[in-house]
Design a protein around this motif. Structure first.
Motif, PDB file in Angstrom:
ATOM      1  N   ASN A  75     -14.976  -1.955 -19.163  1.00 48.75           N
ATOM      2  CA  ASN A  75     -13.881  -1.006 -18.972  1.00 48.75           C
ATOM      3  C   ASN A  75     -13.400  -0.943 -17.527  1.00 48.75           C
ATOM      4  N   GLN A  76     -14.028  -1.774 -16.644  1.00 47.05           N
ATOM      5  CA  GLN A  76     -13.637  -1.724 -15.239  1.00 47.05           C
ATOM      6  C   GLN A  76     -12.208  -2.252 -15.067  1.00 47.05           C
ATOM      7  N   ALA A  77     -11.396  -1.469 -14.351  1.00 46.60           N
ATOM      8  CA  ALA A  77      -9.989  -1.835 -14.184  1.00 46.60           C
ATOM      9  C   ALA A  77      -9.867  -2.974 -13.175  1.00 46.60           C
ATOM     10  N   VAL A  78      -9.033  -3.909 -13.475  1.00 47.85           N
ATOM     11  CA  VAL A  78      -8.734  -5.003 -12.552  1.00 47.85           C
ATOM     12  C   VAL A  78      -7.418  -4.675 -11.861  1.00 47.85           C
ATOM     13  N   ALA A  79      -7.470  -4.601 -10.532  1.00 49.73           N
ATOM     14  CA  ALA A  79      -6.283  -4.202  -9.782  1.00 49.73           C
ATOM     15  C   ALA A  79      -5.215  -5.277  -9.879  1.00 49.73           C
ATOM     16  N   PRO A  80      -3.996  -4.920 -10.265  1.00 46.25           N
ATOM     17  CA  PRO A  80      -2.905  -5.900 -10.271  1.00 46.25           C
ATOM     18  C   PRO A  80      -2.508  -6.270  -8.851  1.00 46.25           C
ATOM     19  N   VAL A  81      -1.948  -7.442  -8.694  1.00 50.65           N
ATOM     20  CA  VAL A  81      -1.512  -7.929  -7.391  1.00 50.65           C
ATOM     21  C   VAL A  81      -0.031  -8.288  -7.490  1.00 50.65           C
ATOM     22  N   TYR A  82       0.755  -7.761  -6.563  1.00 48.81           N
ATOM     23  CA  TYR A  82       2.185  -8.031  -6.498  1.00 48.81           C
ATOM     24  C   TYR A  82       2.437  -8.839  -5.226  1.00 48.81           C
ATOM     25  N   LEU A  92      -3.458  -0.459  -8.017  1.00 52.60           N
ATOM     26  CA  LEU A  92      -4.515   0.515  -8.281  1.00 52.60           C
ATOM     27  C   LEU A  92      -5.710  -0.161  -8.947  1.00 52.60           C
ATOM     28  N   SER A  93      -6.912   0.235  -8.521  1.00 55.48           N
ATOM     29  CA  SER A  93      -8.141  -0.293  -9.108  1.00 55.48           C
ATOM     30  C   SER A  93      -8.897   0.772  -9.876  1.00 55.48           C
ATOM     31  N   HIS A 138      -8.644   4.896  -1.323  1.00 57.80           N
ATOM     32  CA  HIS A 138      -9.183   4.787  -2.678  1.00 57.80           C
ATOM     33  C   HIS A 138      -9.444   6.160  -3.298  1.00 57.80           C
ATOM     34  N   SER A 139      -9.927   7.091  -2.499  1.00 56.17           N
ATOM     35  CA  SER A 139     -10.178   8.441  -2.995  1.00 56.17           C
ATOM     36  C   SER A 139      -9.620   9.450  -2.003  1.00 56.17           C
ATOM     37  N   TRP A 140      -9.252  10.642  -2.525  1.00 57.62           N
ATOM     38  CA  TRP A 140      -8.573  11.642  -1.723  1.00 57.62           C
ATOM     39  C   TRP A 140      -9.135  13.027  -1.993  1.00 57.62           C
ATOM     40  N   VAL A 141      -9.093  13.856  -0.950  1.00 59.09           N
ATOM     41  CA  VAL A 141      -9.462  15.275  -1.057  1.00 59.09           C
ATOM     42  C   VAL A 141      -8.247  16.083  -0.607  1.00 59.09           C
ATOM     43  N   ALA A 375       1.972   2.859   0.031  1.00 60.44           N
ATOM     44  CA  ALA A 375       0.990   1.811   0.314  1.00 60.44           C
ATOM     45  C   ALA A 375       0.778   1.741   1.813  1.00 60.44           C
ATOM     46  N   PHE A 376      -0.408   1.260   2.213  1.00 58.46           N
ATOM     47  CA  PHE A 376      -0.740   1.127   3.633  1.00 58.46           C
ATOM     48  C   PHE A 376      -1.098  -0.318   3.941  1.00 58.46           C
ATOM     49  N   SER A 377      -0.721  -0.758   5.134  1.00 54.20           N
ATOM     50  CA  SER A 377      -1.071  -2.090   5.604  1.00 54.20           C
ATOM     51  C   SER A 377      -1.395  -2.035   7.086  1.00 54.20           C
ATOM     52  N   ALA A 378      -2.455  -2.724   7.469  1.00 56.76           N
ATOM     53  CA  ALA A 378      -2.799  -2.796   8.884  1.00 56.76           C
ATOM     54  C   ALA A 378      -1.990  -3.855   9.615  1.00 56.76           C
ATOM     55  N   ASP A 379      -1.458  -4.866   8.878  1.00 54.14           N
ATOM     56  CA  ASP A 379      -0.767  -5.970   9.540  1.00 54.14           C
ATOM     57  C   ASP A 379       0.631  -6.253   8.998  1.00 54.14           C
ATOM     58  N   GLY A 380       1.061  -5.529   7.966  1.00 53.96           N
ATOM     59  CA  GLY A 380       2.385  -5.733   7.401  1.00 53.96           C
ATOM     60  C   GLY A 380       2.454  -6.805   6.338  1.00 53.96           C
ATOM     61  N   SER A 381       1.418  -7.628   6.204  1.00 55.06           N
ATOM     62  CA  SER A 381       1.414  -8.693   5.204  1.00 55.06           C
ATOM     63  C   SER A 381       0.648  -8.299   3.944  1.00 55.06           C
ATOM     64  N   THR A 382      -0.521  -7.718   4.110  1.00 51.33           N
ATOM     65  CA  THR A 382      -1.367  -7.318   2.989  1.00 51.33           C
ATOM     66  C   THR A 382      -1.370  -5.802   2.888  1.00 51.33           C
ATOM     67  N   TRP A 383      -0.933  -5.310   1.738  1.00 50.78           N
ATOM     68  CA  TRP A 383      -0.770  -3.874   1.526  1.00 50.78           C
ATOM     69  C   TRP A 383      -1.726  -3.391   0.436  1.00 50.78           C
ATOM     70  N   ARG A 384      -2.114  -2.128   0.536  1.00 47.79           N
ATOM     71  CA  ARG A 384      -2.984  -1.494  -0.458  1.00 47.79           C
ATOM     72  C   ARG A 384      -2.287  -0.257  -1.004  1.00 47.79           C
ATOM     73  N   LYS A 385      -2.004  -0.286  -2.289  1.00 49.07           N
ATOM     74  CA  LYS A 385      -1.361   0.866  -2.913  1.00 49.07           C
ATOM     75  C   LYS A 385      -2.327   2.052  -2.878  1.00 49.07           C
ATOM     76  N   LEU A 386      -1.873   3.186  -2.379  1.00 52.93           N
ATOM     77  CA  LEU A 386      -2.722   4.367  -2.278  1.00 52.93           C
ATOM     78  C   LEU A 386      -2.903   5.006  -3.641  1.00 52.93           C
ATOM     79  N   GLN A 387      -4.149   5.336  -3.951  1.00 57.39           N
ATOM     80  CA  GLN A 387      -4.473   5.842  -5.285  1.00 57.39           C
ATOM     81  C   GLN A 387      -4.267   7.358  -5.346  1.00 57.39           C
ATOM     82  N   ILE A 388      -3.012   7.742  -5.151  1.00 58.07           N
ATOM     83  CA  ILE A 388      -2.645   9.156  -5.232  1.00 58.07           C
ATOM     84  C   ILE A 388      -1.143   9.221  -5.459  1.00 58.07           C
ATOM     85  N   ASN A 389      -0.741  10.171  -6.299  1.00 61.22           N
ATOM     86  CA  ASN A 389       0.690  10.330  -6.583  1.00 61.22           C
ATOM     87  C   ASN A 389       0.902  11.706  -7.194  1.00 61.22           C
TER      88      ASN A 389
END
Length: 389
Positions: A75-82, A92-93, A138-141, A375-389
């Motif tokens: 049941n582990q989610a596989v994060a899609p890649v765009y 999202l993972s 990945h997680s938020w408070v 989404a956040f990226s440290a270098d502008g090339s590789t981004w990580r979608k933030l798991q909050i909305n």
């Protein structure tokens, strides 16, 4: 008379006869006895091993169990890649956290530590919310915010404190106190202070909040100020001088400024930096590019690379491979391999995006998929979608 070789052979024999010879018989007997002992020890060890194996076979519970083979989580989610054209967004993972309202600002102090503000649309009764992450999104408070102004800026200070809507937090946004403020005319932003543009360039302090208008302004009508200094500590501003676009830089916290006129008419100018490379974009009121300038010597000199075309929503992003990334008002990703002279649209599976913005630790993409994601990226090339909305 015997020759020399004969005499030497006789003398060598005499010397050997004079030397006491070791007891070879006793040594040989001792060696044979040790060999017999080693053979017996190996035979005993073999017998003991067989006995233990037999005991384990009879009593399997007494043996140490082997760890079970790893079992995959079906049941582990596989994060899609765009991705396309060297730009990648990791999706999202897992389950995303829910936050009321719409994400209006995201700031990352480092690749792991980030904050966002979510506010409700007009007429919605919910209150603004602050969320923080310590694992890169990945997680938020979430934390309730005190009453704040309608469109506040979230400011991150070098010492880790936060400022938001006239309040200061020293504990990562868990609690807030009203900022005492200290109106004055500071000569420069010092240690623990940052610059901010409202009606003029201001100095903000992590303990006081607003600390007054900078005594020496940039020398242009400022319409834009960098949200964070460069790695070398330089702050860039942009605006107009006598109706033409211009940029200014201070390398001493705002005590002195160097102004460069770009000799192009435009409503807005903005700056993007990476190392010694500096890009200055001149835009009209709708974000359409009027010109792009490029510097390879930290802004000492500029060369015009573009006479216009395309549009920019938010900040330009210089990439590590030498290209320039922009989001257009068409909500698509565009890249330039010639310092802004021409942009091509990245297609592939990259989603729609609203704008890009600089943050102390990298860049933030807003309104992904036209659905309020960030989404956040440290270098502008590789981004990580933030798991909050």
């Amino acid at each position: 008379m015997p020759d020399l070789s004969t005499r030497l052979a006789r003398e060598r024999a005499d010397v050997l006869d004079a030397i006491d010879q070791p007891p070879l018989a006793r040594i040989g007997a001792r060696a044979r006895r040790r060999r017999r002992q080693r053979h017996a020890a190996r035979a005993g060890a073999t017998a003991f091993t067989l006995a233990v194996a037999g005991l384990v076979a009879l009593r399997p519970w007494s043996a140490e169990p082997k760890p079970p083979p790893p079992v995959g989580n079906e049941n582990q989610a596989v994060a899609p890649v765009y991705t396309d054209d060297g730009i990648t967004i990791n999706g999202l993972s897992g389950t995303a956290a829910a936050v009321p309202g719409t994400i209006t600002e995201v700031e990352f102090a480092d690749p792991d530590t980030g904050y966002l503000v979510a506010q409700c649309v007009t007429g919605d009764p919910c209150s603004p919310t602050l969320a923080r992450t310590s694992d890169g999104g990945h997680s938020w408070v979430t934390t309730a915010l005190p009453p704040i102004e309608s469109d506040p800026d979230l400011l991150l200070f070098p010492d880790g404190r936060l400022a938001l809507g006239g309040h200061i937090s020293a504990d990562e946004g868990r609690t807030w106190q009203a900022a005492p403020g200290h109106a004055g005319q500071p000569a420069a932003a010092g240690r623990g202070q940052i610059l901010r543009l409202r009606d003029a360039v201001e100095v903000w302090d992590s303990g006081y909040g607003y600390s007054g208008t900078l005594a020496t302004q940039p020398g242009l009508t400022a319409h834009w100020l960098a949200s964070t200094p460069t790695a070398s500590g330089a702050w860039w501003a942009a605006g107009q001088v006598d109706g033409q676009a211009a940029v200014a830089v201070t390398r001493d916290g705002g005590q002195t400024w160097k102004v460069t006129r770009l000799a192009v008419t435009g409503q807005i100018a903005q700056v993007a930096t990476l190392g010694t490379h500096v890009y200055a974009a001149v835009l009209d009121a709708n974000g359409v590019i009027q010109a792009i300038f490029h510097s390879v010597d930290s802004g000492a000199t500029f060369r015009q690379t573009s006479t216009g075309g395309g549009s920019v929503a938010g900040d330009l992003v210089p990439l590590l491979d030498g290209r320039l990334l922009a989001v257009g008002t068409d909500r698509r990703w565009h890249v330039s391999a010639d310092n802004g002279r021409a942009f091509t649209r990245a297609e592939g599976t990259l989603p729609a995006v609203g704008a890009l913005a600089r943050t102390p630790a990298g860049y933030v993409a807003y309104d992904l998929f036209n659905a309020g994601w960030a989404a956040f990226s440290a270098d502008g090339s590789t981004w990580r979608k933030l798991q909050i909305n």
